[in-house]
Write a protein that holds these residues in place. Structure first.
Motif, mmCIF file in Angstrom:
data_model
loop_
_atom_site.group_PDB
_atom_site.id
_atom_site.type_symbol
_atom_site.label_atom_id
_atom_site.label_comp_id
_atom_site.label_asym_id
_atom_site.label_seq_id
_atom_site.Cartn_x
_atom_site.Cartn_y
_atom_site.Cartn_z
ATOM 1 N N THR A 241 11.411 23.904 28.968
ATOM 2 C CA THR A 241 10.505 22.819 28.597
ATOM 3 C C THR A 241 9.394 23.372 27.719
ATOM 4 N N SER A 242 8.716 22.453 27.020
ATOM 5 C CA SER A 242 7.676 22.883 26.088
ATOM 6 C C SER A 242 6.386 22.110 26.278
ATOM 7 N N ILE A 243 5.292 22.749 25.898
ATOM 8 C CA ILE A 243 3.985 22.109 25.731
ATOM 9 C C ILE A 243 3.508 22.457 24.328
ATOM 10 N N PRO A 244 3.279 21.455 23.472
ATOM 11 C CA PRO A 244 3.423 20.008 23.672
ATOM 12 C C PRO A 244 4.881 19.607 23.885
ATOM 13 N N ALA A 245 5.083 18.382 24.387
ATOM 14 C CA ALA A 245 6.418 17.900 24.719
ATOM 15 C C ALA A 245 7.313 17.879 23.485
ATOM 16 N N GLY A 246 8.594 17.985 23.746
ATOM 17 C CA GLY A 246 9.591 17.960 22.683
ATOM 18 C C GLY A 246 10.862 18.646 23.117
ATOM 19 N N SER B 236 0.839 -1.190 0.000
ATOM 20 C CA SER B 236 0.000 0.000 0.000
ATOM 21 C C SER B 236 0.877 1.244 0.000
ATOM 22 N N PRO B 237 0.473 2.290 -0.678
ATOM 23 C CA PRO B 237 1.283 3.514 -0.679
ATOM 24 C C PRO B 237 1.362 4.131 0.714
ATOM 25 N N SER B 238 2.560 4.655 1.063
ATOM 26 C CA SER B 238 2.755 5.273 2.370
ATOM 27 C C SER B 238 1.959 6.567 2.463
ATOM 28 N N PRO B 239 1.381 6.839 3.658
ATOM 29 C CA PRO B 239 0.657 8.102 3.819
ATOM 30 C C PRO B 239 1.641 9.264 3.777
ATOM 31 N N PRO B 240 1.230 10.416 3.315
ATOM 32 C CA PRO B 240 2.133 11.562 3.243
ATOM 33 C C PRO B 240 2.564 11.992 4.646
ATOM 34 N N GLN B 241 3.855 12.348 4.792
ATOM 35 C CA GLN B 241 4.381 12.791 6.079
ATOM 36 C C GLN B 241 4.008 14.255 6.316
ATOM 37 N N PRO B 242 3.636 14.595 7.575
ATOM 38 C CA PRO B 242 3.268 15.991 7.849
ATOM 39 C C PRO B 242 4.484 16.905 7.738
ATOM 40 N N GLU B 243 4.258 18.132 7.324
ATOM 41 C CA GLU B 243 5.336 19.111 7.290
ATOM 42 C C GLU B 243 5.713 19.504 8.713
ATOM 43 N N VAL B 244 6.996 19.722 8.953
ATOM 44 C CA VAL B 244 7.471 20.096 10.281
ATOM 45 C C VAL B 244 8.361 21.338 10.171
ATOM 46 N N ARG B 245 8.528 22.016 11.305
ATOM 47 C CA ARG B 245 9.424 23.153 11.392
ATOM 48 C C ARG B 245 10.253 23.006 12.673
ATOM 49 N N LEU B 246 11.532 23.390 12.591
ATOM 50 C CA LEU B 246 12.469 23.192 13.702
ATOM 51 C C LEU B 246 12.429 24.362 14.677
ATOM 52 N N LEU B 247 12.351 24.030 15.976
ATOM 53 C CA LEU B 247 12.464 25.018 17.046
ATOM 54 C C LEU B 247 13.780 24.769 17.779
ATOM 55 N N CYS C 147 19.362 22.687 22.381
ATOM 56 C CA CYS C 147 18.616 21.555 21.852
ATOM 57 C C CYS C 147 17.591 22.057 20.846
ATOM 58 N N GLY C 148 16.973 21.138 20.149
ATOM 59 C CA GLY C 148 15.957 21.493 19.179
ATOM 60 C C GLY C 148 14.976 20.358 18.980
ATOM 61 N N PHE C 149 13.821 20.697 18.432
ATOM 62 C CA PHE C 149 12.803 19.688 18.159
ATOM 63 C C PHE C 149 11.960 20.181 16.991
ATOM 64 N N SER C 150 11.576 19.242 16.136
ATOM 65 C CA SER C 150 10.744 19.577 14.972
ATOM 66 C C SER C 150 9.278 19.330 15.299
ATOM 67 N N MET D 248 4.591 27.591 15.026
ATOM 68 C CA MET D 248 5.587 26.960 14.164
ATOM 69 C C MET D 248 5.138 26.989 12.705
ATOM 70 N N ASP D 249 4.946 28.218 12.199
ATOM 71 C CA ASP D 249 4.666 28.372 10.770
ATOM 72 C C ASP D 249 5.952 28.616 9.992
ATOM 73 N N ALA D 250 7.081 28.623 10.749
ATOM 74 C CA ALA D 250 8.420 28.747 10.165
ATOM 75 C C ALA D 250 9.401 28.235 11.203
ATOM 76 N N ALA D 251 10.646 28.031 10.800
ATOM 77 C CA ALA D 251 11.675 27.646 11.768
ATOM 78 C C ALA D 251 11.824 28.761 12.799
ATOM 79 N N ARG D 252 11.983 28.391 14.076
ATOM 80 C CA ARG D 252 12.084 29.362 15.152
ATOM 81 C C ARG D 252 13.352 29.116 15.961
ATOM 82 N N SER D 253 13.890 30.218 16.533
ATOM 83 C CA SER D 253 15.099 30.131 17.364
ATOM 84 C C SER D 253 14.910 31.014 18.588
ATOM 85 N N VAL D 254 15.177 30.440 19.764
ATOM 86 C CA VAL D 254 14.935 31.139 21.026
ATOM 87 C C VAL D 254 16.156 30.998 21.924
#
Length: 222
Positions: free
Chosen positions: A45-50, A21-32, A57-60, A96-102
């Motif tokens: 720390t973050s809500i949601p977790a990551g 079966s074809p793989s479902p499309p992966q969601p777009e992500v942005r790096l924080l 450190c960083g999380f997409s 997270m409509d774009a990559a973010r840096s804090v």
């Protein structure tokens, strides 16, 4: 069904099984990206977790996610504020409509230590146990030999001057002092000095001195 049609259907069936079966499309992500800075320590720390880190450190996160960041200072420190895509000192929410840096800046408070008891000119008997009391700010007392950590450690108490062998090396706010029996009658200084968890005196030195009146072992106190 003729042989040719059966063969064609068989080939198509095999191809379908092989491809799956074809793989479902992966969601777009942005790096924080989060970077702690300053003279102190702390965690973000973050809500949601990551995000949960004391170092860079960083999380997409999925595109469009609203992420709330909270900064918690380490022992004896304060949170001085955000920079980059966050500002101020309160919890910060970024979209997270774009990559973010804090950047999160933590400031280490200046530690202090002082004798509460004995007080200046109090009488202390040589050779007898004396339950002292200390006050402390911006510093956490840890058991001797603990892992090195900013703003953590223990203290030494000396009689008259720092020496290789302190009267007390402890990590409680109520140490038991015992002046040597041979301590001469008269005024003497008790000195308390803070040491890091690596057993090295803080630099610049953090000390407090109280002058007491010492009576000899067989002499009554008034």
């Amino acid at each position: 069904m003729n042989v040719r049609l059966e063969s064609t259907l068989l080939v198509l069936s095999l191809l379908a099984a092989a491809c799956g079966s074809p793989s479902p499309p992966q969601p777009e992500v942005r790096l924080l990206d989060v970077t702690p800075a300053g003279t102190g320590t702390g965690t973000v720390t973050s809500i949601p977790a990551g995000i949960d880190c004391g170092n860079a450190c960083g999380f997409s996160f999925a595109l469009g996610t609203m992420v709330t960041l909270t900064a918690t200072p380490g022992a004896g420190g304060t949170f001085d504020g955000w920079a980059g895509d966050c500002t101020g000192t309160a919890a910060c929410t970024v979209t997270m409509d774009a990559a973010r840096s804090v950047t999160a800046t933590f400031v280490q408070g200046t530690p202090t230590v002082a004798f509460v008891d004995p007080t200046a000119d109090e009488t202390v008997k040589a050779g007898a146990d004396y339950l002292a009391t200390l006050s402390l700010t911006n510093f956490v007392l840890d058991a001797l030999g603990g892992a090195p950590a900013t703003g953590h450690g223990h203290y030494h108490v000396y009689l008259d001057a720092p020496s290789v062998l302190p009267l007390v090396e402890d990590f409680t706010l109520m140490p038991v002092l015992s002046l040597p029996v041979a301590t001469t009658r008269g005024n003497h200084d008790l000195i308390v000095a803070l040491f890091g968890s690596d057993d090295v005196a803080l630099s610049p030195a953090v000390e407090n001195v109280v002058r007491v009146f010492v009576v000899e072992a067989g002499e009554p106190t008034i």
